[in-house]
Design an enzyme around this catalytic site. Sequence first.
Site, short mmCIF file in Angstrom:
data_model
loop_
_atom_site.label_atom_id
_atom_site.label_comp_id
_atom_site.label_asym_id
_atom_site.label_seq_id
_atom_site.Cartn_x
_atom_site.Cartn_y
_atom_site.Cartn_z
CG ASN A 203 4.27 72.97 67.60
OD1 ASN A 203 4.32 72.04 66.81
ND2 ASN A 203 4.06 74.22 67.22
CG ASP B 226 -3.33 69.84 66.69
OD1 ASP B 226 -3.18 71.04 66.37
OD2 ASP B 226 -2.77 68.89 66.10
CG HIS C 244 -1.88 70.18 62.45
ND1 HIS C 244 -1.55 70.02 63.78
CD2 HIS C 244 -0.78 70.75 61.87
CE1 HIS C 244 -0.35 70.48 64.00
NE2 HIS C 244 0.15 70.93 62.86
#
Length: 258
Positions: free
Chosen positions: A149, A218, A248
């Site tokens: 994040n 990520d 994602h």
Amino acid sequence: MKIATFNINGVNKRLPNLIAWLEVAEPDIVCLQELKAEQGAFPQEAIAQAGYDAVWSGQKSWNGVAVLSRVGAPVVTRRSLPGDPADQQARYIEAAVSGILIASIYAPNGNPQPGPKFDYKLAWLARLKKHATELRKSGAPVVLAGDYNVAPTDLDIYPTKSWDDDALIQPESRAAYRSLIGRSWLDALRHCHPDERIYTFWHYKRMRWPRDAGLRLDHLLLSRNLRERLEDAGVDRAVRGLEGASDHAPVWIRLSPP
């Protein structure tokens, strides 16, 4: 060896997508985040039928992390991030797999900021740094994989000002990520693609996927003793465009044999 990380955004809701990706991509080890399933609701049988052993820490409705392996059953070494016994959020699991220590990480989002959620994010990342130092000192080969994040630099977010107040790109968040990496960890995806705008997350709103308005959140961080084994890294972007997709895409690395 192929190691991947994938914020699945609901493992049961996205199970068909996950199984299809596992079949095509054939990763040896997978770190999952945002399971959104309590411990007893993890789809262990379906994962096993796909050829993977699994360990996980679930949490109803939110969070949840897992490590999957088709190269030997993962041996859990830790089910939570040390440093705050009161923290009950399922954001970290660590397991030994095929001679490597693998951590699946789901760092706090931190919004809205400023505020207690942002304070928790920064404190959590500080705890992760401290634990990562202990792992490094152990001498074990380590992969810290997951959804951090944090979009570490302006190259990791599409050109925009619409996220300027978001916790994902605040100077404090980026400083915490840089501090974690220091001189001891290698950001594998950025190492393999040093100058490329490469994203791993596209919000569902405002047509961000069709516009390629993404962020790189990520990351797979490698300990020094794995650097020479890194052969390649990439993002399976096409997975994000499938029906019922997570917001994602899977991120992967390939390591040469020891």
